[in-house]
Design a protein around this motif. Structure first.
Motif, PDB file in Angstrom:
ATOM      1  N   LEU A  44       0.841  -1.208   0.000  1.00  0.00           N
ATOM      2  CA  LEU A  44       0.000   0.000   0.000  1.00  0.00           C
ATOM      3  C   LEU A  44       0.870   1.250   0.000  1.00  0.00           C
ATOM      4  CD1 LEU A  44      -2.791  -0.983   2.558  1.00  0.00           C
ATOM      5  CD2 LEU A  44      -3.201  -0.126   0.236  1.00  0.00           C
ATOM      6  N   ALA A  45       1.904   1.252   0.823  1.00  0.00           N
ATOM      7  CA  ALA A  45       2.764   2.438   0.934  1.00  0.00           C
ATOM      8  C   ALA A  45       3.566   2.659  -0.343  1.00  0.00           C
ATOM      9  CB  ALA A  45       3.701   2.286   2.131  1.00  0.00           C
ATOM     10  N   ALA A  46       4.146   1.578  -0.879  1.00  0.00           N
ATOM     11  CA  ALA A  46       4.998   1.729  -2.071  1.00  0.00           C
ATOM     12  C   ALA A  46       4.163   2.078  -3.298  1.00  0.00           C
ATOM     13  CB  ALA A  46       5.791   0.442  -2.312  1.00  0.00           C
ATOM     14  N   ALA A  47       2.989   1.458  -3.426  1.00  0.00           N
ATOM     15  CA  ALA A  47       2.128   1.755  -4.582  1.00  0.00           C
ATOM     16  C   ALA A  47       1.615   3.190  -4.498  1.00  0.00           C
ATOM     17  CB  ALA A  47       0.965   0.764  -4.641  1.00  0.00           C
ATOM     18  N   ARG A  48       1.308   3.619  -3.278  1.00  0.00           N
ATOM     19  CA  ARG A  48       0.856   5.004  -3.094  1.00  0.00           C
ATOM     20  C   ARG A  48       1.948   5.988  -3.510  1.00  0.00           C
ATOM     21  NH1 ARG A  48      -1.085   7.413   2.769  1.00  0.00           N
ATOM     22  NH2 ARG A  48      -1.196   9.625   2.172  1.00  0.00           N
ATOM     23  N   GLU A  49       3.172   5.711  -3.081  1.00  0.00           N
ATOM     24  CA  GLU A  49       4.284   6.605  -3.404  1.00  0.00           C
ATOM     25  C   GLU A  49       4.530   6.631  -4.918  1.00  0.00           C
ATOM     26  OE1 GLU A  49       8.889   7.128  -1.878  1.00  0.00           O
ATOM     27  OE2 GLU A  49       7.485   5.944  -0.682  1.00  0.00           O
ATOM     28  N   PHE A  50       4.482   5.448  -5.538  1.00  0.00           N
ATOM     29  CA  PHE A  50       4.654   5.385  -6.993  1.00  0.00           C
ATOM     30  C   PHE A  50       3.527   6.144  -7.695  1.00  0.00           C
ATOM     31  CE2 PHE A  50       3.574   2.943 -10.931  1.00  0.00           C
ATOM     32  CZ  PHE A  50       4.618   3.421 -11.709  1.00  0.00           C
TER      33      PHE A  50
END
Lengths: 334, 334
Positions: A111-117
């Motif tokens: 969730l965090a990495a996809a949000r940042e991307f």
């Protein structure tokens, strides 16, 4: 953006139609990504065809890509087998059976990495699509965990809803969750009852919206579940869903009501497959597959670009024939 | 196809200009892949600019992508930091310093996986490009191991050739190799004296040629080293090299003779950067950067598509300004 991944929930007998042989299901998302990217599987050892002979909806999405300019970015949402398609990594791992206690332990990180991307993507508009066998069952799992009333569709003509509900009940019990216990906590719903593709898509929706990118969910009830997850994550802007007439007319799913409750604007496109007398289309008319791999979104984009649906149908046959006889290879540009 | 990766050989003081701060060099290939894909770095925390203020040649390649239709597939050739660009995986890992005994232990596996991928790619024609700081030194390492006489270029105006030769001598000694000991054994040359990007490119050349795809090497002396590796791997078909005038006129490199010896057809393109009085171009005229990230190939494709070079120059300035002030974000389609 096509998010491709796996959940071992698909291995439950009778859950998914995405691939004839259950042992080959694990290759379906890798093959779908290759079909959309290259026009045919290049590394995956399968051509995803359902038990009824219905080809993967990737064929339709690819057909549209051969008619209009359409960049595709594949995001690895937990692939279990290699793909020759280039993929963006957000840390997703293959999901386990939701009847296990912690089937998507990577969900918070994803969730965090996809949000940042998603926040960093410079595009003005993105369509989000999925390929994950078993994904309607995990979608049902997360909406129950969130306490939403959404029904889910199926890639099978006879939706095995009883089986799905049994699986979800067992999953909730294994996770010590009652329906609604994860309301407002999408990370919990995804980790305990979801799949890594849904986790990736939810993170992407949040990040894209934060980054000012317009989001259209390109798919059926799995993408509606993603919309529910995004709502529970606090996303309050307008979200659109572009889907096929096959999902919109599914009697087991009241799509319009569900979309209305989630404040999701619907675009429904009918590719006019009836009466065409071709195996790639008859199966859809008979209720197989229905949606997936961005098919509804691709059809909406073709329609918006003014491409007549008979051109989409003709090209669908071309792509289908290329898949099945291995002839006429061509690159994404051709 | 852009192969992006790393070698710790780049950490040797004075070896590479690909990035102002040596500590940031490791991000350069990830950033280059993002610039070509999205028009700006989106995950990589750097904008690759040389100590002299020269921007990465990715800027020119991206400029061409915004002028002509040009699909890009990024292959992970041993990235050490995440990239937001979608990548194909062939099992490459970051390379170690060639003064170590076994700096590219993954070379045999990478050669095999890249070859298999290349063979399956359905395109008629592929341009192969690289981004790997320190790559001219590892290129020198493999050509010495193969026993070839090729000289290599540099991203620095003053090519640190003495230093490179010292590093290569130390590397050969650490690997117990004399010059020419790896003749006919490209896997040995790559594993002991190369980098994972060269291994990936060599495997791709072999596989693409086997699959009937025409190959153009888009780059300078590193790609010539890849041609030498492919020759030692038994590739005997015509190979083309598309490079910039900055490499072709480098006095330290007799490009035409070297290309002739390897039976490589040359295409040299001059972007006409002299007299433009812009920092993005003056540095190239002064001998910095010279080539990389497919710049020479992109220029050749623009030229073949009939795009006037002044349009390429104008767009280069646009991309450069976007990078440096973070303004005017745009997607690959825009």
């Amino acid at each position: 953006m096509l998010v491709a991944g796996t959940t071992r929930t698909a291995e439950i007998d009778g859950i998914s139609a995405a691939g004839t042989d259950p042992g080959l299901l694990v290759h379906t998302p890798s093959a779908d990504a290759e079909i959309v990217t290259y026009g045919e599987p290049i590394r995956a050892p399968v051509v995803p065809v359902s038990p009824g002979g219905c080809p993967t909806p990737a064929v339709v999405t690819r057909a549209v890509r051969e008619l209009i300019s359409l960049d595709v970015t594949v995001v690895d949402g937990g692939l279990a087998e290699p793909t020759g398609a280039p993929t963006v990594t957000v840390g997703a791992r293959p999901g386990d059976d939701i009847r296990d206690r912690d089937p998507v332990s990577t969900a918070p990180g994803v969730l965090a990495a996809a949000r940042e991307f998603g926040r960093a993507v410079p595009d003005d508009e993105v369509y989000l699509a999925e390929t994950v066998p078993g994904g309607t069952t995990t979608a049902l799992g997360v909406v129950r965990a969130l306490g939403e009333g959404l029904a889910v569709s199926s890639s099978l003509p006879e939706n095995p809803l009883e089986l799905k509900h049994d699986v979800v009940r067992a999953g909730l019990e294994a996770s010590s969750l009652a329906p609604g216990d994860a309301a407002g906590e999408p990370a919990v719903a995804l980790r305990r009852m979801g799949d890594p593709v849904l986790a990736t898509i939810t993170g992407l929706i949040v990040g894209l919206v934060e980054g000012g990118t317009a989001v259209t969910l390109a798919g059926g009830t799995q993408l509606l579940a993603a919309a529910a997850l995004a709502r529970h994550a606090g996303v309050d802007t307008t979200v659109r869903l572009a889907t096929t007439v096959f999902v919109a007319t599914d009697e087991r799913v009241d799509l319009r009501t569900a979309a209305g409750e989630l404040n999701v604007e619907l675009t429904v496109t009918d590719p006019g497959f009836e009466g065409r007398d071709h195996p790639a289309m008859d199966a859809y008319v008979a209720g197989e597959a229905k949606e997936g791999v961005g098919m509804g979104g691709a059809l909406a984009l073709a329609d918006a670009a003014g491409v007549p649906m008979d051109e989409v149908r003709d090209r669908t046959v071309t792509v289908y024939n290329r898949l099945l006889d291995g002839q006429e290879p061509m690159g994404a540009d051709s």
